[in-house]
Design an enzyme around this catalytic site. Sequence first.
Site, mmCIF file in Angstrom:
data_model
loop_
_atom_site.group_PDB
_atom_site.id
_atom_site.type_symbol
_atom_site.label_atom_id
_atom_site.label_comp_id
_atom_site.label_asym_id
_atom_site.label_seq_id
_atom_site.Cartn_x
_atom_site.Cartn_y
_atom_site.Cartn_z
ATOM 1 N N ASP A 1 19.927 -71.060 -62.184
ATOM 2 C CA ASP A 1 20.479 -72.352 -61.775
ATOM 3 C C ASP A 1 19.360 -73.377 -61.985
ATOM 4 O O ASP A 1 18.189 -73.067 -61.772
ATOM 5 C CB ASP A 1 20.886 -72.301 -60.306
ATOM 6 C CG ASP A 1 21.245 -73.668 -59.761
ATOM 7 O OD1 ASP A 1 22.150 -74.294 -60.318
ATOM 8 O OD2 ASP A 1 20.591 -74.096 -58.787
ATOM 9 N N CYS B 1 16.625 -31.213 -44.808
ATOM 10 C CA CYS B 1 16.868 -31.709 -43.443
ATOM 11 C C CYS B 1 17.659 -33.013 -43.480
ATOM 12 O O CYS B 1 18.489 -33.283 -42.606
ATOM 13 C CB CYS B 1 15.545 -31.942 -42.722
ATOM 14 S SG CYS B 1 14.470 -30.505 -42.615
ATOM 15 N N ASP C 1 19.595 -70.986 -55.539
ATOM 16 C CA ASP C 1 18.981 -71.393 -54.272
ATOM 17 C C ASP C 1 19.487 -70.599 -53.081
ATOM 18 O O ASP C 1 19.017 -70.784 -51.964
ATOM 19 C CB ASP C 1 19.158 -72.886 -54.031
ATOM 20 C CG ASP C 1 20.620 -73.299 -53.865
ATOM 21 O OD1 ASP C 1 21.474 -72.415 -53.670
ATOM 22 O OD2 ASP C 1 20.906 -74.499 -53.944
ATOM 23 N N CYS D 1 11.866 -31.613 -44.711
ATOM 24 C CA CYS D 1 12.096 -31.687 -46.162
ATOM 25 C C CYS D 1 13.416 -32.388 -46.451
ATOM 26 O O CYS D 1 14.145 -32.796 -45.545
ATOM 27 C CB CYS D 1 12.109 -30.293 -46.775
ATOM 28 S SG CYS D 1 13.549 -29.307 -46.293
#
Length: 726
Positions: free
Chosen positions: A422, A16, A622, A13
């Site tokens: 861009d 843990c 890019d 769970c």
Amino acid sequence: MRTITFPIAGMHCASCVVLNEDSLKQVKGVAEASVNFALKQATVTFDESLASEHDLHKAVHKAGYSVPIHQANSHKDSDHTSYLAAEIKPTKQRAFWALIFTTPIAAIGMLGLEFGPEIGQIMLSMWLIAIISMVVILGFGWQFHVGLFKEFRRLRPGMDSLVSLGTLSALVFSWWAVIANEPHIYFETGAIITALILLGKYFEAKSTGQASEAITKLMELGAKKAHVIRQGVEVELDIAELQIGEIVVVRPGEKIPSDGKIIEGAAAIDESMLTGESMPVDKKAEDQVFGATINTNGLIKVKIERVGANTMLAQIVKLVAEAQTKKAPIQKMADRISGIFVPIVLVIAAITAIAWYLFTGEIASAFIPAVAVLVIACPCALGLATPTAIMVGTGLGAKLGILIKNGESLERAKKIDVVVFDKTGTLTQGRPEVKYLQTIDNFDKNEFLQLVASVENASEHPVAQAVVRYASEEDKQELLPVSDFVAEAGGGVRGRVKNKLVVIGTVGYLGKRGIEIGALNTEIESRQEMGETAFAVSIDNQPAGIISVADIVKPQAKQAVAELNKLGIVSVMLSGDSKRTAEAVARELGINQVVAEVLPQDKVAKVAALQAQGKIIAFIGDGINDAPALAQADLGIAMGSGTDVAMEAGNIVLVQGNPFKAVEAIRLSKKTFRTIQQNLFWAFAYNVAAIPLAALGLLSPMIAAAAMAFSSVSVVSNSLRIRRFF
């Protein structure tokens, strides 16, 4: 600093997760530790001069968990995926046998059946119920009791503590009731709770496996064999034996074994696994091809340039694996809440038991609602809410050519209100192409283009090369020899072809040579207003026509901007081009705002200025020269194609240079984060609503166990719905 990922066994769970993270962070030299409950693994960044992998494994063992040695040492995603798959089998077996053992005693207990002789004043039927219940609770449910010991040893109770206390309470109370000759016996209740929770764990593991299958499917895409030419002979080899520089033969229908360049032949390549685009891409000599893509027609020879971990597919697998391991901030919050949630539940269960006992005076009446509170409150769903959604979202993104690098990107994407593009290479192709050609009536168009392209072929200018490409590829013109070639920077070029003097350049350049272009001047000005680079042509000192060149807008760019408008997101374009050219592109695409004549180093300042206005910015570039702006933006989306993708540049990487993929990335991120919010809401709402019902005695422990198991499965199932998003 070094970062490693290794599996952790025994986690049940979200508590843990917190337990392991805290233990790892206590190791000297650990800078960051993140544990993923859905993947059952830890990712740790540490200083090798202060800590070792062995120290990290010891910290996990100290927390009460274990590290599977084989998988920990391999560091391969495939091995970890196999480990996850292997965990499902024993989970299924425990659930199956627990149900087999529980079914008969449930029938006996619930129907009130009594049979057989008395043994020690206890009926045989009761002995069967008691012994089989002990086998189920203490045997098949042993993992929960071991977990109880681990969690209480570190004073961090979690899901195991709740299940163990609930089922052990049922077992102990029932034995006391048998000995004291009390009528209320709950042996079968503890057994049924154990069996139902184990069944829920199996469904949870199976569903989580479906959510994390993206990496497995990606790795399966790679070719297994390669046809390699060695010493002039074609031989078939395993892909692992392939070396850089070798020549491979790829026939129609075969997968390209690794990244490289075509040196002979041409083919249409199905790159859908890489880009998400279904249409094959035509490739010829000198074109790049990538491993795992499929040759749909034509025989090609490929020179291998990258193998193993350096291939594009391997990079994608690595990126997806990292994205699934890293946590979103909202998940960290959920982990912390679950860490304090269980102690609160234990207090509520104790108060429930005391209150019912004071109200009824009966231990049995106090016992049942307290056990129901313990069982219903297990925080498994909280631990699965975020990582399963991230796994499904990032897996679908990889399939579509959208690589989401971390969970934090998902949170950022949901808030975006401005997207900054861009221009060059993002909205446009990034190289000039011929857009318009016009000749004066008495000049043949084909001859005109042949003469112009032959002269331009002697120039290395990008505009000149655009004309050459157009003549060679579009009109299949044969280029002719050129003599007396002269190029003047900023003006134009001239040369002789077939003994004809061809002059190409600006109106001023032709004017200096005494050539008046007359009516063509109006068309040149018109093309320039549209953002194109237009120039005039004369043949033997007579005006012959004009050609205009521009950086062509990508086919998907207009659709991308239109979709952003529908989402209520403002689009802004940054460009180093002149204001006139930039505005022409913006008009064509329907972009809201334009910032032109921007130097690369100034893009960061422009993004920061928009952020200063309180805007949440996504920057799409890019991924290479735009890296600073990508880092500055709230969400950086790096465009690219093939190996030019800058994996480190943005929060999200688009494998193909398709601007509409950026819109899909934002939509997918929003959908994934909405799913995380839904999962967390229902996980919290479930506990908030169910705990009071259990405390009031309106929920039996068995129904609580079934509901708890169902909550985890429902969270994973909701995450799997993301797959149907596109």
